[in-house]
Design an enzyme around this catalytic site. Structure first.
Site, PDB file in Angstrom:
ATOM      1  NE  ARG A   1     -69.806  45.503  -6.186  1.00  0.00           N
ATOM      2  CZ  ARG A   1     -69.296  45.982  -7.293  1.00  0.00           C
ATOM      3  NH1 ARG A   1     -69.499  45.371  -8.452  1.00  0.00           N
ATOM      4  NH2 ARG A   1     -68.540  47.071  -7.294  1.00  0.00           N
TER       5      ARG A   1
ATOM      6  CE1 TYR B   1     -77.131  40.743 -14.118  1.00  0.00           C
ATOM      7  CE2 TYR B   1     -75.546  41.758 -12.636  1.00  0.00           C
ATOM      8  CZ  TYR B   1     -76.027  41.549 -13.916  1.00  0.00           C
ATOM      9  OH  TYR B   1     -75.414  42.153 -14.982  1.00  0.00           O
TER      10      TYR B   1
HETATM   11  C1  FMN Z   1     -66.433  45.605 -18.018  1.00  0.00           C
HETATM   12  C2  FMN Z   1     -67.095  45.621 -16.689  1.00  0.00           C
HETATM   13  C3  FMN Z   1     -67.548  44.430 -16.156  1.00  0.00           C
HETATM   14  C4  FMN Z   1     -68.171  44.423 -14.907  1.00  0.00           C
HETATM   15  N1  FMN Z   1     -68.532  43.222 -14.362  1.00  0.00           N
HETATM   16  C5  FMN Z   1     -69.013  43.181 -13.101  1.00  0.00           C
HETATM   17  C6  FMN Z   1     -69.219  41.950 -12.437  1.00  0.00           C
HETATM   18  O1  FMN Z   1     -68.906  40.867 -12.957  1.00  0.00           O
HETATM   19  N2  FMN Z   1     -69.743  41.980 -11.195  1.00  0.00           N
HETATM   20  C7  FMN Z   1     -70.060  43.158 -10.552  1.00  0.00           C
HETATM   21  O2  FMN Z   1     -70.545  43.133  -9.424  1.00  0.00           O
HETATM   22  N3  FMN Z   1     -69.810  44.353 -11.145  1.00  0.00           N
HETATM   23  C8  FMN Z   1     -69.284  44.385 -12.372  1.00  0.00           C
HETATM   24  N4  FMN Z   1     -68.938  45.594 -12.934  1.00  0.00           N
HETATM   25  C9  FMN Z   1     -69.040  46.828 -12.111  1.00  0.00           C
HETATM   26  C10 FMN Z   1     -67.676  47.097 -11.417  1.00  0.00           C
HETATM   27  O3  FMN Z   1     -67.386  46.109 -10.432  1.00  0.00           O
HETATM   28  C11 FMN Z   1     -67.641  48.477 -10.727  1.00  0.00           C
HETATM   29  O4  FMN Z   1     -68.643  48.515  -9.750  1.00  0.00           O
HETATM   30  C12 FMN Z   1     -67.843  49.619 -11.712  1.00  0.00           C
HETATM   31  O5  FMN Z   1     -66.976  49.485 -12.827  1.00  0.00           O
HETATM   32  C13 FMN Z   1     -67.620  50.968 -11.059  1.00  0.00           C
HETATM   33  O6  FMN Z   1     -66.291  51.103 -10.591  1.00  0.00           O
HETATM   34  P1  FMN Z   1     -65.235  52.030 -11.407  1.00  0.00           P
HETATM   35  O7  FMN Z   1     -65.845  53.408 -11.507  1.00  0.00           O
HETATM   36  O8  FMN Z   1     -63.989  52.023 -10.541  1.00  0.00           O
HETATM   37  O9  FMN Z   1     -65.035  51.404 -12.747  1.00  0.00           O
HETATM   38  C14 FMN Z   1     -68.353  45.627 -14.186  1.00  0.00           C
HETATM   39  C15 FMN Z   1     -67.887  46.822 -14.736  1.00  0.00           C
HETATM   40  C16 FMN Z   1     -67.249  46.817 -15.968  1.00  0.00           C
HETATM   41  C17 FMN Z   1     -66.701  48.108 -16.500  1.00  0.00           C
END
Ligand code: FMN
Length: 346
Positions: free
Chosen positions: A216, A168
């Site tokens: 981030r 982004y």
């Molecule tokens: C449905 C969904 C929405 C997400 N929205 C964001 C977000 O708004 N901002 C962001 O920085 N990362 C977003 N992510 C990434 C997550 O913050 C995270 O980095 C990613 O799911 C990996 O972690 P995990 O393996 O524990 O799921 C999103 C991930 C998912 C699955």
């Protein structure tokens, strides 16, 4: 409490805030929360409140737009207007009433905007054609970030997380693969970080001294060495906590040493943590309390962010504490469909 997890449940003091454990709720936008014009609704209050109640130390609210023209989905949260403040206040309180600290993640899509996309410089790939923003547009966007930060503080958030990962706007500025500007906002690392540096300089005097500035970033910025250098600069400019994920735009994955027990994103975070003194949040496929505890124990990160498992099981934190069985995400993917091929994490 399962005493085996003593690293995960150790408190952390950050800028006068007592964070009760090392569990972070990763920011996640969810389509199910049907709202319009960026307003918080009951779905948000229930979703975040339920998870905070289960014992999360630090909640990071999903990507919230600083500009009404930059919306991922029509139901995205916003912080571009003072009218958003009352809802945001309820959202912060819904988490804080259970002892969680809460940051609001601020985002702008940049070249990924759906209409009239703009970026640090002109950009084209198979899905977007964006033009370079003019200097007055750049200044206006900085003001939008500063105003959104101010609104987060007025709404009672403990801080913000500037979203500089996943391709982004802030990632676009910092990436030498995207930012081709020839003025003082492009070129050297310092120039590519000038946009955020100036946002910080303008915002810091407007907020209370305990207000937390998180950032981030991707560890592969585009290489891990670049990511480390960038994290050091972020700390120098006053960022209080660095959340290490991945970046977009041809970032190269760092090579994993054979004896490193986790994935490359966590490895990147661990390398960054060696070079900064501010706390580092690591993320990606941590899934279990045991892994999260080990990651903190080994010093790979100060905090472990949990993403998809917290969509599936709102009680992850309580179950970790009590040793109860957690319901795990099966990676069926519908939760990420709105991100489609743009999602570099999944
Ligand atoms: C449905 C969904 C929405 C997400 N929205 C964001 C977000 O708004 N901002 C962001 O920085 N990362 C977003 N992510 C990434 C997550 O913050 C995270 O980095 C990613 O799911 C990996 O972690 P995990 O393996 O524990 O799921 C999103 C991930 C998912 C699955």
């Amino acid at each position: 409490m399962d005493t085996e997890l003593k690293y995960l449940f150790a408190p952390y003091e950050l800028k006068g805030h007592h964070i009760k454990n090392r569990i972070v709720m990763a920011p996640m936008e969810l389509l199910i929360k049907k709202t319009r014009d960026g307003f918080v609704n009951e779905d948000h209050l229930n979703h975040y409140g339920e998870r905070a109640r289960s014992g999360i130390g630090l909640v990071i609210i999903e990507a919230t737009s600083v500009d009404p023209r930059s919306m991922n989905v029509v139901s995205q949260l916003g912080a571009w207007s003072d009218e958003h403040i009352p809802g945001l206040r309820r959202l912060a309180a819904a988490c804080q009433r259970y002892g969680a600290k809460v940051l609001l993640q601020l985002q702008h899509l940049g070249v990924r905007m759906k209409q009239d996309p703009i970026g640090p410089s002109a950009y084209q790939d198979k899905s977007v054609t964006a033009r370079e923003m003019k200097l007055d547009e750049l200044k206006a966007l900085q003001e939008a970030y500063v105003s959104a930060i101010r609104r987060a503080e007025l709404a009672g958030f403990d801080g913000v997380e500037l979203h500089g990962a996943h391709g982004y706007m802030l990632n676009q500025f910092s990436s030498p693969n995207v930012n081709q500007r020839t003025d003082r906002y492009g070129g050297t690392l310092d120039n590519r970080l000038r946009f955020v540096q100036e946002v910080m300089e303008q915002a810091q005097p407007l907020v209370n001294e305990r207000f937390i500035f998180g950032y981030r970033m991707g560890c592969n910025q585009p290489t891990l060495e670049d990511g480390v250098a960038m994290a050091v600069r972020l700390e120098q400019m006053g960022i209080d906590v660095i959340h290490v994920s991945s970046c977009g735009y041809s970032g190269s994955r760092p090579e994993l040493p054979t004896d490193f027990p986790y994935n490359w994103v966590i490895y990147g975070g661990s390398r960054i943590r060696e070079k900064v003194t501010v706390p580092v949040i690591v993320v990606y496929e941590i899934r279990t309390p045991e892994r999260a505890d080990d990651i903190v124990k080994q010093g790979y990160g100060d905090f472990a962010a949990i993403g998809r498992e917290l969509i599936v099981d709102a009680e992850w934190a309580r179950k970790a504490a009590d040793g109860d069985e957690i319901r795990y995400c099966i990676r069926c993917q519908p939760c990420v469909i709105f991100n489609g091929e743009n999602c570099v994490m999944l």
